[in-house]
Write an enzyme that holds these catalytic residues in place. Structure first.
Site, PDB file in Angstrom:
ATOM      1  N   ASP A 230      -7.874  -2.308  14.333  1.00 43.38           N
ATOM      2  CA  ASP A 230      -9.277  -2.529  13.941  1.00 43.38           C
ATOM      3  C   ASP A 230      -9.427  -3.742  13.027  1.00 43.38           C
ATOM      4  OD1 ASP A 230      -8.150  -1.601  11.592  1.00 43.38           O
ATOM      5  OD2 ASP A 230      -9.590   0.019  11.267  1.00 43.38           O
TER       6      ASP A 230
ATOM      7  N   GLU B  48     -10.041  -1.560   5.418  1.00 43.22           N
ATOM      8  CA  GLU B  48     -10.668  -1.262   6.704  1.00 43.22           C
ATOM      9  C   GLU B  48     -11.933  -2.105   6.882  1.00 43.22           C
ATOM     10  OE1 GLU B  48      -9.151   0.331   8.841  1.00 43.22           O
ATOM     11  OE2 GLU B  48      -8.117   2.090   8.077  1.00 43.22           O
TER      12      GLU B  48
ATOM     13  N   ASP C 196       0.829  -1.209   0.000  1.00 44.66           N
ATOM     14  CA  ASP C 196       0.000   0.000   0.000  1.00 44.66           C
ATOM     15  C   ASP C 196       0.859   1.253   0.000  1.00 44.66           C
ATOM     16  OD1 ASP C 196       0.921  -0.395   2.614  1.00 44.66           O
ATOM     17  OD2 ASP C 196      -1.024  -1.018   3.360  1.00 44.66           O
TER      18      ASP C 196
HETATM   19  C1  F6R Z   1       1.262  -1.221   6.222  1.00 44.44           C
HETATM   20  C2  F6R Z   1       0.002  -1.940   6.319  1.00 44.44           C
HETATM   21  C3  F6R Z   1      -0.820  -1.906   7.548  1.00 44.44           C
HETATM   22  C4  F6R Z   1      -0.011  -2.190   8.806  1.00 44.44           C
HETATM   23  C5  F6R Z   1      -0.906  -2.107  10.033  1.00 44.44           C
HETATM   24  C6  F6R Z   1      -0.122  -2.349  11.307  1.00 44.44           C
HETATM   25  O1  F6R Z   1       1.858  -1.416   4.956  1.00 44.44           O
HETATM   26  O2  F6R Z   1      -0.380  -2.564   5.375  1.00 44.44           O
HETATM   27  O3  F6R Z   1      -1.844  -2.867   7.439  1.00 44.44           O
HETATM   28  O4  F6R Z   1       0.574  -3.465   8.704  1.00 44.44           O
HETATM   29  O5  F6R Z   1      -1.488  -0.845  10.078  1.00 44.44           O
HETATM   30  O6  F6R Z   1       0.791  -1.317  11.472  1.00 44.44           O
HETATM   31  P1  F6R Z   1       1.937  -1.389  12.583  1.00 44.44           P
HETATM   32  O7  F6R Z   1       2.789  -2.556  12.223  1.00 44.44           O
HETATM   33  O8  F6R Z   1       2.682  -0.089  12.476  1.00 44.44           O
HETATM   34  O9  F6R Z   1       1.239  -1.586  13.882  1.00 44.44           O
END
Ligand code: F6R
Length: 253
Positions: A137, A144, A68
């Site tokens: 979440d 999401e 992403d």
């Molecule tokens: C980032 C992504 C998100 C993160 C998720 C957890 O490329 O795809 O899904 O993996 O937001 O983020 P952290 O690891 O910072 O808690």
């Protein structure tokens, strides 16, 4: 799902890196990696970099796709995922920057950028191993709650809780973008092998919903229950809401 609970943060990174390296060795020099950003995979990237430095793993001909990218940050922004992937993955793991692709969140035509991402993955023969984090979440990539299970790479509006969680990377919470280009749930489920990494109490509820809850778009990560090859690597805090902790293998420090 194979669930591994680790005794230390370092063991989480080492275990996840070993899973990725195993697939990379099996797939051969042109392995296709899928990489997440955020905090969760950082230790795994450090362990993979150590394997590369020690000559135990050669990724010079590997390809990599970022999951992403934010929409709305200026090109080259230090917290844009193009820069983050370059800093934490491409350089430390010795990848060829020309073989690393991040969705173009600055494109004038975001739908065309999303289609280009899908096409490049298909042209590479698909992703052999995808590293994933999970949002508090239950998001994966930036899909999401409520995201369609049939979704391919698309623009997603970030939940306010995700923007709050990610504010730690920015000088002010207002700077966190409202939108991202993300691989869709169907894109992620096409990847041949998935390694999900989660650490800390803040992830415990989402982790339990992912592994033990019903398969529902209210917790996008629960759709991973439908994938045949998923390894979830946790620390004790992230595993703490699992009802069936006995079903997890534990690896030492
Ligand atoms: C980032 C992504 C998100 C993160 C998720 C957890 O490329 O795809 O899904 O993996 O937001 O983020 P952290 O690891 O910072 O808690």
């Amino acid at each position: 799902m194979r669930v591994i609970t680790c005794a230390s943060p370092d063991a989480v990174g080492r275990t996840a890196a070993e899973c990725v390296a195993e697939v990379a060795r099996r797939a051969g020099p042109e392995v296709v990696l899928g990489v997440a950003t955020g905090s969760s995979p950082l230790s795994a990237y450090e362990h993979l970099a150590a394997m590369v430095r020690a000559g135990d793993l050669d990724l010079t001909r590997a390809r990599a796709f970022a999951l992403d990218e934010y929409v709305g940050l200026p090109r080259g922004h230090a917290q844009g995922y193009a820069a983050v992937v370059d800093r934490t993955v491409t350089r430390p793991l010795g990848l060829d920057p020309a073989r690393v692709h991040v969705p173009d969140g600055c494109a004038d035509d975001l739908d065309a950028a999303a289609s280009a991402h899908e096409r490049l993955i298909a042209d590479a023969g698909g992703v052999d191993v995808q590293i994933l984090g999970i949002g508090s979440d239950g998001h994966i990539g930036f899909n999401e709650p409520g995201a369609s299970p049939a979704s391919r790479t698309h623009v997603e509006v970030l939940a306010e809780s995700t923007r709050r969680d990610n504010a730690r990377f920015f000088a002010s919470p207002d700077e966190v973008p409202h939108r991202a280009l993300t691989e869709g749930l169907a894109t992620i489920l096409d990847h041949r092998c998935l390694v999900v990494i989660a650490q800390g109490l803040g992830k415990a509820r989402a982790v339990a919903d992912m592994i033990e809850g019903p398969v529902t778009t209210s917790c996008p990560a629960s759709l991973l229950q439908r994938h045949p090859d998923v390894t979830v690597v946790l620390d004790a805090a992230a595993a703490s809401c699992l009802r069936d902790a006995g079903a997890t293998g534990t690896v030492g420090a």
